[in-house]
Write a protein that holds these residues in place. Structure first.
Motif, PDB file in Angstrom:
ATOM      1  N   VAL A  77      27.150  40.378  21.327  1.00  0.00           N
ATOM      2  CA  VAL A  77      28.319  39.616  21.739  1.00  0.00           C
ATOM      3  C   VAL A  77      28.392  39.765  23.250  1.00  0.00           C
ATOM      4  O   VAL A  77      28.465  40.890  23.764  1.00  0.00           O
ATOM      5  N   CYS A  78      28.322  38.644  23.977  1.00  0.00           N
ATOM      6  CA  CYS A  78      28.243  38.656  25.436  1.00  0.00           C
ATOM      7  C   CYS A  78      29.445  37.944  26.040  1.00  0.00           C
ATOM      8  O   CYS A  78      29.870  36.903  25.535  1.00  0.00           O
ATOM      9  N   VAL A  79      29.943  38.508  27.133  1.00  0.00           N
ATOM     10  CA  VAL A  79      31.066  37.932  27.866  1.00  0.00           C
ATOM     11  C   VAL A  79      30.616  37.734  29.314  1.00  0.00           C
ATOM     12  O   VAL A  79      30.066  38.663  29.917  1.00  0.00           O
ATOM     13  N   PHE A  80      30.835  36.530  29.849  1.00  0.00           N
ATOM     14  CA  PHE A  80      30.451  36.214  31.225  1.00  0.00           C
ATOM     15  C   PHE A  80      31.669  35.857  32.064  1.00  0.00           C
ATOM     16  O   PHE A  80      32.570  35.139  31.606  1.00  0.00           O
ATOM     17  N   ASN A  81      31.646  36.337  33.309  1.00  0.00           N
ATOM     18  CA  ASN A  81      32.644  35.983  34.295  1.00  0.00           C
ATOM     19  C   ASN A  81      31.901  35.742  35.609  1.00  0.00           C
ATOM     20  O   ASN A  81      31.166  36.631  36.052  1.00  0.00           O
ATOM     21  N   ALA A 100      27.637  46.972  30.628  1.00  0.00           N
ATOM     22  CA  ALA A 100      28.248  45.987  31.519  1.00  0.00           C
ATOM     23  C   ALA A 100      27.457  45.939  32.813  1.00  0.00           C
ATOM     24  O   ALA A 100      27.253  46.971  33.459  1.00  0.00           O
ATOM     25  N   LEU A 101      27.006  44.766  33.166  1.00  0.00           N
ATOM     26  CA  LEU A 101      26.216  44.540  34.378  1.00  0.00           C
ATOM     27  C   LEU A 101      27.184  44.270  35.534  1.00  0.00           C
ATOM     28  O   LEU A 101      27.309  43.162  36.028  1.00  0.00           O
ATOM     29  N   HIS A 104      26.896  35.915  38.019  1.00  0.00           N
ATOM     30  CA  HIS A 104      27.856  36.252  36.960  1.00  0.00           C
ATOM     31  C   HIS A 104      27.871  37.752  36.712  1.00  0.00           C
ATOM     32  O   HIS A 104      26.874  38.432  36.929  1.00  0.00           O
ATOM     33  N   LEU A 105      28.995  38.230  36.228  1.00  0.00           N
ATOM     34  CA  LEU A 105      29.078  39.562  35.643  1.00  0.00           C
ATOM     35  C   LEU A 105      28.982  39.374  34.137  1.00  0.00           C
ATOM     36  O   LEU A 105      29.521  38.404  33.593  1.00  0.00           O
ATOM     37  N   GLU A 106      28.300  40.318  33.457  1.00  0.00           N
ATOM     38  CA  GLU A 106      28.138  40.197  32.013  1.00  0.00           C
ATOM     39  C   GLU A 106      28.414  41.540  31.357  1.00  0.00           C
ATOM     40  O   GLU A 106      27.993  42.584  31.847  1.00  0.00           O
ATOM     41  N   SER A 107      29.116  41.489  30.230  1.00  0.00           N
ATOM     42  CA  SER A 107      29.274  42.634  29.334  1.00  0.00           C
ATOM     43  C   SER A 107      28.616  42.265  28.022  1.00  0.00           C
ATOM     44  O   SER A 107      28.742  41.129  27.555  1.00  0.00           O
ATOM     45  N   VAL A 108      27.905  43.237  27.427  1.00  0.00           N
ATOM     46  CA  VAL A 108      27.126  42.996  26.217  1.00  0.00           C
ATOM     47  C   VAL A 108      27.466  44.071  25.192  1.00  0.00           C
ATOM     48  O   VAL A 108      27.418  45.267  25.507  1.00  0.00           O
ATOM     49  N   TYR A 109      27.790  43.651  23.975  1.00  0.00           N
ATOM     50  CA  TYR A 109      28.098  44.573  22.881  1.00  0.00           C
ATOM     51  C   TYR A 109      27.118  44.297  21.747  1.00  0.00           C
ATOM     52  O   TYR A 109      27.065  43.173  21.226  1.00  0.00           O
TER      53      TYR A 109
END
Length: 126
Positions: free
Chosen positions: A103-107, A85-86, A54-59
């Motif tokens: 707050v994390c977003v996964f793709n 952002a990883l 996965h790719l992850e962005s973390v705020y």
């Protein structure tokens, strides 16, 4: 339109590990193309992660800590207003000085029940 409230999440959308609690607001079945999580990282903990799938962005919206990129040794201070952002599936170490709220977003999006495996990754669930 999807409307969800953190304080009304059903139990199956709250997933935890030894150092974290992930409240999963949007998941794969919602069809948004990503998943969205409100995650707490416990104070005084270290969590090794490597999202190979996965790719992850973390705020960060609360707390203080650091994230270390394992390959380079780079250490980034985490505080409210920091995003990272990883984008290279970076193996990393997250250290929480105080409780962190992220707050994390996964793709691709998570299906829901995933927890970190022995390598620090979330598995892909069909």
């Amino acid at each position: 339109m999807i409307v969800r409230r953190l304080n009304e999440l059903p139990d199956d959308r709250v997933v935890s590990g030894e150092t974290w609690i992930s409240r999963r607001l949007l998941l794969r079945d919602e069809g948004m193309g990503f998943s969205l999580h409100d995650t707490l990282i416990k104070a005084g903990t270290r969590t090794e992660m490597h999202y190979a799938n996965h790719l992850e962005s973390v705020y960060c919206i609360e707390g203080e800590g650091t994230v270390t990129v394992v390959g380079s040794g780079e250490v980034i201070k985490i505080e409210p207003g920091t995003v990272y952002a990883l984008d290279q599936h970076d193996k990393h170490l997250l250290e929480a000085r105080t409780q962190l709220r992220m707050v994390c977003v996964f793709n691709p999006p998570l299906a829901g029940p995933e927890v970190h495996d022995a390598t620090g990754a979330y598995p892909l669930i069909d």
